[in-house]
Design an enzyme around this catalytic site. Structure first.
Site, PDB file in Angstrom:
ATOM      1  N   TYR A  21       0.845  -1.198   0.000  1.00 58.45           N
ATOM      2  CA  TYR A  21       0.000   0.000   0.000  1.00 58.45           C
ATOM      3  C   TYR A  21       0.881   1.248   0.000  1.00 58.45           C
ATOM      4  CZ  TYR A  21      -3.689  -3.269   1.531  1.00 58.45           C
ATOM      5  OH  TYR A  21      -4.569  -4.312   1.636  1.00 58.45           O
TER       6      TYR A  21
ATOM      7  N   TYR B 207     -12.827  -7.539   3.611  1.00 58.58           N
ATOM      8  CA  TYR B 207     -12.304  -6.285   3.076  1.00 58.58           C
ATOM      9  C   TYR B 207     -13.204  -5.753   1.972  1.00 58.58           C
ATOM     10  CZ  TYR B 207      -9.644  -8.527  -0.901  1.00 58.58           C
ATOM     11  OH  TYR B 207      -9.243  -9.205  -2.049  1.00 58.58           O
TER      12      TYR B 207
END
Length: 330
Positions: free
Chosen positions: A57, A218
């Site tokens: 990320y 998620y």
């Protein structure tokens, strides 16, 4: 906040967990660091104790931001969840896709979880996170070039060394979970799950319920789509991977918004937002332990955390499901 045991592990996590993908900027069209830090701290103030991140990320950015945000906060008050197995440097392993980093530079993403790579990644994550242990260490995606048993022998070594508390997987099938568990017990599997993406309910959820494994959902808001704020003519920023995704076609956005308009009065009757209603519905689903909710600023983080205050009666869940089952996407 509600706290739930993750599988049969000793790890307890908040039912609403802060998802730190967006704050890394990568694939989300950028992010503001100061806002991200205040968002994390605001979540913690609301009782959110678990934060899920990954090296990929922002190519270390999300982990680094989290490490900074947690300075001055007692380490045993939070659970740090991170991942391994996605490389943006080198070409070992299984090629995944081409991308761009936060500076617009072309990068190739590989799934790579060889034993030495796992050990090296863990050390790098610990450094960025400014901690000496990770609460839940998860393989990010299956790597077909490395035997699962080899990968989890490395994870077992990290656990024996006290560098991780528990092991988890992401995006693993039931059979892949079984192979990993031939080496060490898993606490959880992190999978995509939302009102409009319920594939895991066919096989994975029943297995995890039977074996008492946690599931971290998620993208429960389908990356913003289930907030009702995205319209059919929405223009995504450059680098935003939602553009072109099948859920974000004008027709599907319109269909989903029509469904949301049917359940919105229920949210309003409880002085709640659509997002809060969707998050509460998610953690009420059988087998779902945690809903990961991302936030780029403090207000979003607070609103996500407050979803826990919303209570749904069985007949209200049935009402939502009746309209949801009538929704068809192309």
């Amino acid at each position: 906040m509600e706290y739930r045991q993750l599988g049969e592990s000793d790890l307890k996590v908040s039912a609403i967990t802060f998802g730190a993908w967006a704050i890394g900027g990568w694939m989300w069209g950028g992010a503001e660091r100061r806002d991200a830090i205040t968002a994390i701290r605001a979540s913690i103030d609301q009782g959110v104790t678990s934060i899920d991140t990954a090296p990929i990320y922002g190519q270390g950015t999300s982990e680094d931001i989290l490490g900074e945000a947690l300075q001055g906060i007692s380490r045993d008050k939070v659970q740090v969840l991170t991942k391994f197995g996605m490389s943006w440097e080198g070409n070992k392993g299984q090629f995944f896709f081409k991308s761009k980093d936060n500076d617009g530079k072309d990068i190739d993403i590989y799934k790579w979880s060889g034993k030495e790579a796992v050990i090296k990644e863990c050390e790098a994550s610990l450094k960025r996170l400014r901690t000496d242990y990770i609460d839940l260490y998860q393989i990010h995606w299956p790597d077909d070039t490395t035997p699962i048993e080899e990968t989890f022998e490395a994870v077992l070594r990290l656990k024996e060394q006290g560098k991780i508390r528990e092991a988890g997987v992401c995006n693993y099938t039931v059979e892949q979970m079984k192979r990993a568990e031939s080496v060490l017990p898993l606490a959880s599997n992190q999978m995509p799950f939302s009102m409009v993406e319920r594939t895991i309910e066919q096989e994975l959820v029943p297995y995890c319920i039977e074996k008492k494994r946690g599931i971290l959902a998620y993208s429960p808001l389908q990356r913003g789509l289930l907030t009702g704020k995205i319209k059919p003519d929405h223009q995504f920023n450059e680098g935003d991977s939602r553009a072109g995704n099948r859920f974000y076609t004008p027709d599907n956005i319109a269909r989903i918004n029509a469904f949301l308009s049917l359940i919105k009065p229920l949210a309003e009757s409880k002085n709640a937002s659509l997002s809060q209603l969707v998050l509460r519905w998610t953690i009420e689903r059988p087998g779902i332990t945690v809903a990961l909710a991302g936030a780029r600023n403090a207000d979003q983080a607070i609103q996500n955390a407050k979803a826990i205050d919303l209570k749904l009666a069985p007949e209200e869940i049935d009402f939502i499901n009746k309209h949801l089952n009538a929704l068809t996407l192309t």
